[in-house]
Design an enzyme around this catalytic site. Structure first.
Site, PDB file in Angstrom:
ATOM      1  N   HIS A  78      51.749 -12.406  60.135  1.00 31.16           N
ATOM      2  CA  HIS A  78      51.790 -11.715  58.846  1.00 31.16           C
ATOM      3  C   HIS A  78      52.940 -10.716  58.798  1.00 31.16           C
ATOM      4  CE1 HIS A  78      47.326 -12.564  57.695  1.00 31.16           C
ATOM      5  NE2 HIS A  78      48.068 -13.646  57.711  1.00 31.16           N
ATOM      6  N   GLU A  80      53.118  -7.537  58.042  1.00 30.58           N
ATOM      7  CA  GLU A  80      52.917  -6.226  58.655  1.00 30.58           C
ATOM      8  C   GLU A  80      53.127  -6.292  60.170  1.00 30.58           C
ATOM      9  OE1 GLU A  80      50.039  -6.632  55.137  1.00 30.58           O
ATOM     10  OE2 GLU A  80      50.723  -7.898  56.777  1.00 30.58           O
ATOM     11  N   CYS A 104      45.347  -7.503  56.254  1.00 32.10           N
ATOM     12  CA  CYS A 104      44.121  -8.111  56.776  1.00 32.10           C
ATOM     13  C   CYS A 104      43.608  -7.283  57.953  1.00 32.10           C
ATOM     14  CB  CYS A 104      44.392  -9.550  57.220  1.00 32.10           C
ATOM     15  SG  CYS A 104      45.362  -9.684  58.739  1.00 32.10           S
ATOM     16  N   CYS A 107      46.052  -7.288  60.999  1.00 31.54           N
ATOM     17  CA  CYS A 107      47.199  -6.401  60.805  1.00 31.54           C
ATOM     18  C   CYS A 107      46.762  -4.940  60.813  1.00 31.54           C
ATOM     19  CB  CYS A 107      47.938  -6.758  59.521  1.00 31.54           C
ATOM     20  SG  CYS A 107      48.832  -8.317  59.655  1.00 31.54           S
TER      21      CYS A 107
END
Length: 165
Positions: A78, A80, A104, A107
């Protein structure tokens, strides 16, 4: 002559960098970007959702549904996490992260572990899901602030034409 009055805010600037970073994603469905900023408003990391370095974008699936190993989910990092891993080599304690999509739970763990103190997001489209609730529970317990970005414009147009510089 006085200064321009229609310049963008810091939040608009850094969210713009996050959104522009997301345009690097090869994901056909979701392009998310993130930008990490220190207390001096200097960008210290950026990332987007994509495969780990060295993996071919053509050898792994991009599907959202189906058998788990035939979807993108076990393979994609992801935005991040990529921004944290791709930082300029500094301690991220005290920094803030701008992200197009609320992080999420996975992250959120990395955000907390890295010492980031604030999450600024554009969309919280998964609010109420187990993943989002877990993420918010951890961020709250760790004292990491989060807020939806406030902007004064709908869009910003960029041009690569030399005469627009």
């Amino acid at each position: 002559m006085s200064k321009r009055s229609d310049y963008i805010s810091w939040d608009e600037y850094f969210m713009g960098v996050a959104l522009l970073s997301g345009r690097r994603s090869k994901d056909p469905n979701t392009q998310v970007g993130a930008c990490i900023v220190n207390h001096q408003n200097k960008i210290v990391g950026a990332g987007y959702n994509g495969l780990p370095i060295g993996l071919s974008d053509d050898q792994f699936p991009w599907q959202k549904t189906g058998d788990f190993l035939e979807t993108k989910y076990p393979y994609v990092c992801h935005a991040e996490l990529n921004a944290i891993l791709n930082n300029i080599g500094m301690n991220l304690a005290g920094c803030r992260i701008y992200t197009a999509l609320f992080p999420c739970n996975e992250c959120a763990k990395a955000i907390i572990q890295s010492g980031i103190v604030e999450v600024i997001f554009l969309s919280d489209k998964y609010d109420g899901t187990d993943v989002s609730r877990a993420s918010k529970a951890m961020l709250n317990a760790a004292g990491v602030a989060y807020r939806k970005v406030v902007v004064n414009r709908e869009n910003i147009e960029l041009s690569f034409k030399e005469e627009h510089v």
